[in-house]
Design a protein around this motif. Structure first.
Motif, PDB file in Angstrom:
ATOM      1  N   UNK A  16      51.655  31.210  48.537  1.00 47.91           N
ATOM      2  CA  UNK A  16      50.707  32.300  48.304  1.00 47.91           C
ATOM      3  C   UNK A  16      50.087  32.758  49.625  1.00 47.91           C
ATOM      4  N   UNK A  17      50.108  34.073  49.868  1.00 48.92           N
ATOM      5  CA  UNK A  17      49.673  34.606  51.162  1.00 48.92           C
ATOM      6  C   UNK A  17      48.349  35.351  51.122  1.00 48.92           C
ATOM      7  N   UNK A  18      47.901  35.787  49.930  1.00 44.01           N
ATOM      8  CA  UNK A  18      46.662  36.570  49.863  1.00 44.01           C
ATOM      9  C   UNK A  18      46.174  36.640  48.424  1.00 44.01           C
ATOM     10  N   UNK A  19      44.892  37.004  48.279  1.00 40.50           N
ATOM     11  CA  UNK A  19      44.257  37.142  46.964  1.00 40.50           C
ATOM     12  C   UNK A  19      43.587  38.509  46.888  1.00 40.50           C
ATOM     13  N   UNK A  20      43.826  39.235  45.805  1.00 39.72           N
ATOM     14  CA  UNK A  20      43.155  40.506  45.556  1.00 39.72           C
ATOM     15  C   UNK A  20      42.315  40.401  44.303  1.00 39.72           C
ATOM     16  N   UNK A  21      41.114  40.964  44.338  1.00 40.96           N
ATOM     17  CA  UNK A  21      40.188  40.840  43.218  1.00 40.96           C
ATOM     18  C   UNK A  21      39.569  42.191  42.873  1.00 40.96           C
ATOM     19  N   UNK A  22      39.614  42.531  41.597  1.00 49.48           N
ATOM     20  CA  UNK A  22      38.953  43.728  41.106  1.00 49.48           C
ATOM     21  C   UNK A  22      37.712  43.359  40.321  1.00 49.48           C
ATOM     22  N   UNK A  23      36.595  44.049  40.602  1.00 45.08           N
ATOM     23  CA  UNK A  23      35.327  43.753  39.935  1.00 45.08           C
ATOM     24  C   UNK A  23      34.709  45.047  39.404  1.00 45.08           C
ATOM     25  N   UNK A  24      33.969  44.978  38.294  1.00 41.34           N
ATOM     26  CA  UNK A  24      33.333  46.174  37.737  1.00 41.34           C
ATOM     27  C   UNK A  24      31.998  46.466  38.406  1.00 41.34           C
ATOM     28  N   UNK A  25      32.044  46.809  39.686  1.00 37.39           N
ATOM     29  CA  UNK A  25      30.802  47.057  40.427  1.00 37.39           C
ATOM     30  C   UNK A  25      31.131  47.739  41.742  1.00 37.39           C
ATOM     31  N   UNK A  26      30.096  47.993  42.528  1.00 37.77           N
ATOM     32  CA  UNK A  26      30.308  48.505  43.882  1.00 37.77           C
ATOM     33  C   UNK A  26      30.537  47.326  44.820  1.00 37.77           C
ATOM     34  N   UNK A  27      31.284  47.589  45.884  1.00 41.55           N
ATOM     35  CA  UNK A  27      31.710  46.521  46.788  1.00 41.55           C
ATOM     36  C   UNK A  27      31.604  46.980  48.231  1.00 41.55           C
ATOM     37  N   UNK A  28      31.124  46.110  49.085  1.00 40.78           N
ATOM     38  CA  UNK A  28      31.255  46.299  50.523  1.00 40.78           C
ATOM     39  C   UNK A  28      32.644  45.758  50.869  1.00 40.78           C
ATOM     40  N   UNK A  29      33.613  46.673  50.971  1.00 38.99           N
ATOM     41  CA  UNK A  29      34.999  46.246  51.151  1.00 38.99           C
ATOM     42  C   UNK A  29      35.192  45.419  52.414  1.00 38.99           C
ATOM     43  N   UNK A  30      34.592  45.880  53.517  1.00 38.53           N
ATOM     44  CA  UNK A  30      34.830  45.241  54.807  1.00 38.53           C
ATOM     45  C   UNK A  30      34.337  43.797  54.806  1.00 38.53           C
ATOM     46  N   UNK A  31      33.151  43.572  54.246  1.00 38.84           N
ATOM     47  CA  UNK A  31      32.594  42.217  54.239  1.00 38.84           C
ATOM     48  C   UNK A  31      32.873  41.465  52.933  1.00 38.84           C
TER      49      UNK A  31
END
Length: 277
Positions: free
Chosen positions: A57-72
């Protein structure tokens, strides 16, 4: 994408999958236990990832029902999960698993999932819209998610409309408020020829036409891709929608726009995994 993990965090369930190539090789679903507090939910999330991870496994992606600071990778004000007002999710998970973690709003994940895996492959500029309990949106421009400041672009459902917002007329609450019936039940009855349910979907199509007009005026994309539970009944409201687009001031835009319905299964997991691309 040889081996990545996609996680779709909802108010009631956490759905996760290990994506190998273009398929979900393994999938899990766990109760969020949102009312027990953020730490409990975080523990369940980490446990789900551990079950899905392999040495490759090389990476994890996560979707959330909210606003996100993508960079941090900071998640703010997650609705329906207690105490998730500010969670530094990226740093917590990268410390635990030692691989890159990417996080975004769930509607953005839908749009990007369509770009990587679905009908959005052939379009560089399109809008993905989820029609369900709420109305979420993600904007793809120049083959990438729009790099907005607060992860909030595409939330057309929050726009004021009539006596409420577009979400109240383009989401599932329209059916319960106006027809005292769920969208699913109305669809079943409409397919059986029930006139009241057919008219309910015709009226719904008028409101969807307003949503499409706003997207055309603000974004002017090549395509709009609908997803979510109500989108599966597209054939019940598409004629009404197109009929109510005839008065759009730029008819050539209506003629050229492609309005499509997602055919992807498990789009929440695939869309979250697409963030790793």
């Amino acid at each position: 994408m040889k081996n990545i993990i996609g996680i779709d965090i909802g108010g009631t369930t956490i759905k996760g999958g290990r994506i190998e190539g273009d398929i979900i090789a393994e999938q899990l679903s766990e109760e969020t236990n949102a009312l027990e507090g953020g730490n409990k939910t975080l523990s369940i999330l980490m446990g789900t990832i551990k079950k899905l991870m392999t040495k490759e496994t090389t990476a994890i992606g996560i979707g959330v029902p909210s606003v996100v600071d993508r960079e941090r990778g900071i998640v703010y004000n997650v609705q329906n999960i207690k105490d998730w007002d500010e969670v530094h999710l990226k740093s917590l998970l990268e410390k635990e698993f030692h691989i890159p973690v990417f996080i975004d709003n769930d509607a953005n994940c839908f749009a990007y999932g369509e770009k990587i895996f679905g009908k959005g492959k052939e379009y560089g500029n399109f809008v993905g819209i989820t029609l369900g309990t709420g109305v979420g949106g993600g904007i793809i421009q120049n083959n990438h998610l729009l790099n907005d400041a607060n992860c909030g672009s595409g939330e057309f459902g929050e726009l004021p409309y009539l006596d409420a917002t577009l979400e109240e007329y383009c989401g599932s609450r329209f059916f319960t408020r106006v027809g005292n019936i769920s969208a699913y039940e109305a669809a079943l009855k409409a397919k059986e020829g029930d006139n009241r349910s057919i008219e309910l979907y015709n009226e719904y199509g008028k409101h969807i036409a307003v949503l499409v007009k706003i997207i055309l005026l603000v974004i002017d994309p090549q395509a709009i891709i609908f997803g979510g539970s109500i989108a599966q009944s597209f054939k019940l409201f598409d004629k009404s929608m197109y009929e109510n687009l005839k008065n759009f001031p730029y008819p050539n835009s209506v003629k050229k726009i492609k309005i499509l319905v997602s055919e992807l299964q498990n789009i929440g997991v695939l869309g979250a995994g697409a963030l790793c691309v």
